[in-house]
Design an enzyme around this catalytic site. Sequence first.
Site, mmCIF file in Angstrom:
data_model
loop_
_atom_site.group_PDB
_atom_site.id
_atom_site.type_symbol
_atom_site.label_atom_id
_atom_site.label_comp_id
_atom_site.label_asym_id
_atom_site.label_seq_id
_atom_site.Cartn_x
_atom_site.Cartn_y
_atom_site.Cartn_z
ATOM 1 C CD GLU A 67 -17.811 13.069 13.741
ATOM 2 O OE1 GLU A 67 -17.054 12.112 13.970
ATOM 3 O OE2 GLU A 67 -17.981 14.007 14.527
ATOM 4 C CB VAL B 278 -16.350 3.967 3.980
ATOM 5 C CG1 VAL B 278 -15.456 2.747 3.768
ATOM 6 C CG2 VAL B 278 -16.469 4.284 5.475
ATOM 7 C CE LYS C 34 -15.300 5.958 9.909
ATOM 8 N NZ LYS C 34 -15.730 5.215 11.121
ATOM 9 C CD GLU D 148 -10.290 -8.082 7.407
ATOM 10 O OE1 GLU D 148 -10.704 -9.212 7.097
ATOM 11 O OE2 GLU D 148 -9.886 -7.791 8.555
ATOM 12 C CG ASP E 258 -22.506 5.230 18.496
ATOM 13 O OD1 ASP E 258 -23.655 5.269 18.992
ATOM 14 O OD2 ASP E 258 -22.245 5.618 17.341
ATOM 15 C CG ASN F 151 -22.033 0.671 15.542
ATOM 16 O OD1 ASN F 151 -22.352 -0.326 16.198
ATOM 17 N ND2 ASN F 151 -22.060 1.903 16.025
ATOM 18 C CG ASP G 126 -18.769 2.857 12.202
ATOM 19 O OD1 ASP G 126 -17.841 3.051 11.400
ATOM 20 O OD2 ASP G 126 -19.957 2.754 11.862
#
Length: 297
Positions: A85, A88, A108, A186, A231, A236, A248
């Site tokens: 989706e 980065v 992102k 960051e 998630d 992540n 994420d």
Amino acid sequence: MSHDTSRPFPEDFLRPDDRSPVEGIDETFVFTFDTYADDLGAGQQWSRWEDLEALMRGPEPRPDWVVTSSGAIDTELGVLKTGKEADVFLVERSDPHDADGSVVMAAKRYRDTDHRTFHRAASYTEGRSMKRSRDNRALKRKSTWGRQVAAGEWAVSEWNALRRCWELGLPVPYPVQIDDTEIMMEWITHDGETAPRVAQVRPEPSVVQGFYDQLREALLTLVQAGLVHGDLSPYNTLAQGDRLVIIDLPQMVDLVGNPRGMDFLLRDCANMAGWFRSRGLEIDEQELFGDLMAHAF
């Protein structure tokens, strides 16, 4: 027209020798300024920091490394990671007149709905409420941020989650700014390189135990705030040396408001417990889940 001798002409304030201002002028009328380049190079643009509304900037107090100069330039450094989706990128923000005022951030960028290869399940958005009164006020004012909130983009969801988690003291990247579908945050590094995913590392047993202690503390903080990552997995979470960093967050859900909030929490526990067992630490996801729920209410 006759000259009113009671009102001196401007030249009366100048020395006859060099026509320069006389000494004693009020210093509040004296200022210096730096000039910046009119043209930028390839992959460069002026920082948008000054153009953004307060809710589109990171929470205060801000880390010292955040560059807020109106003369700062953003330089694209390349792709860091591609995803279903969003992608980065690495972006350097620096002020040409401040040698120390430079930082590399992660940008992102969410794709629009026509270019996404994966669509979030509606189950993540069930029960999602506008808990922040400032978001409600922005909606009523129809400000830039209000229009962005109304659009319901995943970028807004992640931005709000990052801000909330940072304010709760959780180990997440500091959110610098959001501009349309781009979030600057960051860049989490270790030894000068992007910190690896937890799934990629094989740390010493003492570090594994430290990771678990940090994870449990972070999950406790989340559930006590009524939140679930939704998630969470070793893919992540980042290993910044012996520090665990959670990333994420666009699918973060309300533990109670979402009908599947507890299911998501149990799944988060199972995903992480499996990794800890593979690294020699016997963690039972049901026990972890029960421990968290005991502290949730």
